[in-house]
Design an enzyme around this catalytic site. Structure first.
Site, PDB file in Angstrom:
ATOM      1  N   LYS A  13      -3.616  -2.376   1.488  1.00  0.00           N
ATOM      2  CA  LYS A  13      -3.716  -3.803   1.778  1.00  0.00           C
ATOM      3  C   LYS A  13      -3.850  -3.982   3.285  1.00  0.00           C
ATOM      4  CE  LYS A  13      -1.035  -8.057   0.847  1.00  0.00           C
ATOM      5  NZ  LYS A  13       0.200  -8.561   0.190  1.00  0.00           N
TER       6      LYS A  13
ATOM      7  N   SER B 176      -0.473 -11.811  -3.283  1.00  0.00           N
ATOM      8  CA  SER B 176      -1.479 -11.796  -2.240  1.00  0.00           C
ATOM      9  C   SER B 176      -2.272 -10.500  -2.167  1.00  0.00           C
ATOM     10  CB  SER B 176      -0.818 -12.043  -0.884  1.00  0.00           C
ATOM     11  OG  SER B 176       0.142 -11.030  -0.598  1.00  0.00           O
TER      12      SER B 176
ATOM     13  N   SER C 164       3.833 -10.368  -4.946  1.00  0.00           N
ATOM     14  CA  SER C 164       2.453 -10.037  -4.567  1.00  0.00           C
ATOM     15  C   SER C 164       1.995  -8.634  -4.924  1.00  0.00           C
ATOM     16  CB  SER C 164       2.246 -10.273  -3.070  1.00  0.00           C
ATOM     17  OG  SER C 164       2.317 -11.643  -2.774  1.00  0.00           O
TER      18      SER C 164
END
Length: 470
Positions: free
Chosen positions: A82, A157, A181
């Site tokens: 990420k 996210s 997330s």
């Protein structure tokens, strides 16, 4: 060997082939880069792709292994991070054009541990701006698209991590979980997502959202891969004072395939909250399957579950606003409006409100700890719905209209408040072919039991074998 099959092999399967020199890291990386080329125009999983870096690393790994220097199960295995995990010499945007040109000089601890294990970084994955949203929508780098239906969200996210793992773009991906997330996109994309105990995996070198709620965690296609990843990334880090000094076990040793005698508490309040009937039916079938496998399923009550949104929201808003305050002052007009609104709202949370939320958190955690006196795990849906359409601000659950953010974080936030381990594992599909996840949560630092139960269930079903149409 067929390139697509390489892309859908687990890390455990790939590692055996690489170790025994039946396949080379170069073949593995080439297969994944081809897969990315074919699917990325649809999915938009990546912010920064590193094909040259990955191929060079693959050649080094191949030479090391041929020379007898095999480093372990992740040597030569493709990884995606990420884009809030700092990577030396590679830009780290945190999903915002504000940081488009930020290039760290050092790796974060997680990236460093992957590198030491011989894993190969394919690139930096797309995400909700500054990790502040559960949908996977990004107006700076483009929205992420669910590989089961590109018109629907990935969840966030860590949306790019979810789509990349589900679509065979990466074998292992990493996300961060502040209100769900890791588990939200894992559930909506049909993969395994583990939020470890707070302090088990270092946050050093990650862009924070909320210091006391952030948890880095693996997003993978099998529970065994989550265990293999934890063996590499878990443990004390002097650069993160919140990390534990306890010894890290071999998490793969817990994967016995049995849940015989395991006490699983089904939280009744989870089924009193807004919940799609189809999701409820699939999750109850998964719980029945665990019972047939020998687990002892009982209903438990957790009244403070209904306070989790308020507790988590107050703490998260305050800490996120504190971290981003200076950037808001200088570059506020460059934030996505919804993210800017949440951050600015956090500036109006008083110290008294924040402290009251922390006091309520203590009561919340005590109530949860009492539940673990009678059961080994807590269970329920990962999500009350399947993936909603991109940009949907509200979803309909039964006869209720619910805000998308509230719906997607409904079952995940409690375990950020408690800091206890929780995993989402695929447990079925809707009539429209969208994934549904089962969430299992355990006592602090008892990842072994969480992984054991999830793995046993996974191995007794065939959900892990399904592939998205993309």
């Amino acid at each position: 060997m067929d390139a697509l099959e390489l892309c859908y092999m687990s890390a455990g399967e790939l590692s055996s082939l690489i170790r025994d020199r039946q396949v080379s890291p170069v073949e593995v990386i080439d297969a994944h880069l081809y897969r990315i080329d074919a699917t990325e125009p649809t999915l938009n999983s990546f912010i920064t792709l590193l094909p040259d870096h990955a191929r060079e690393a693959a050649r080094r790994a191949e030479a090391q292994i041929q020379a007898g220097n095999y480093r372990g199960p992740l040597h030569g295995v493709p990884v995606g991070l990420k884009d809030l995990f700092n990577t030396a010499g590679v830009r780290t945007t945190s999903g915002s054009r504000i940081l488009d040109n930020f290039v760290p000089t050092e790796d974060c601890t997680v990236a460093s541990r992957f590198q030491q294990a011989g894993a190969i970084l394919l690139g930096k994955l797309n995400m909700h701006q500054f990790a502040y949203g559960p949908t996977g929508e990004n107006f700076d780098y483009g929205h992420m698209h669910n590989p089961w239906n590109p018109e629907l969200v990935t969840g966030g996210s860590s949306g790019g991590s979810g789509s990349a793992a589900a679509a065979g773009q990466c074998t292992i991906t990493m996300g961060s979980d502040t209100g769900g997330s890791v588990r939200i996109p894992s559930a909506l994309c049909g993969i395994v997502g583990l939020k470890p105990t707070y302090g088990l995996v270092s946050r050093a070198g990650l862009t924070p959202l909320s210091w006391c709620l952030d948890h880095p965690g693996p997003m993978v296609r099998t529970v065994e891969d989550a265990a293999l990843t934890m063996n590499v990334i878990a443990g004390f880090d002097p650069n993160d004072q919140a990390t534990t000094t306890r010894e890290v076990p071999d998490y793969t040793a817990a994967l016995s395939g049995s849940v015989q005698g395991l006490r699983i508490g089904v939280v009744k309040e989870y089924f009193e909250a807004p919940l799609d009937p189809e999701v409820e039916s699939v999750v109850r079938a998964a719980l029945a399957q665990l019972s047939e496998m020998g687990a002892i399923i009982t209903e438990v009550s957790f009244p403070m579950f209904f306070d989790s949104q308020a507790i988590s929201g107050t703490i998260l808003m305050s800490e996120a606003a504190a971290y981003h305050r200076d950037l808001l002052a200088t570059d506020g007009d460059k934030f996505t409006p919804s993210v800017r609104l949440r951050l600015e709202a956090g500036l109006f949370v008083t110290a008294a409100d924040y402290l009251k939320a922390q006091q309520a958190r203590a009561r919340f955690n005590y109530e949860m700890s009492q539940l673990f006196g009678d059961v080994d795990l807590l269970a329920g849906p990962s999500e009350p719905i399947t993936a909603p359409p991109i940009l949907a601000s509200e979803v309909t659950i039964g006869d209720q209209s619910v805000g998308t953010t509230g719906a997607l974080t409904q079952y995940t936030r409690p375990y950020n408040i408690s800091g206890t381990p929780a995993i989402s594992v695929p447990c079925g599909f809707s009539a429209e072919g969208m994934p549904i996840g089962l969430q299992l949560a355990g006592r602090p630092f008892d990842e072994a039991t969480v992984l054991r139960a999830a793995h046993a269930y996974e191995q007794n079903t065939e959900w892990r074998l399904k592939r998205p149409p993309i």
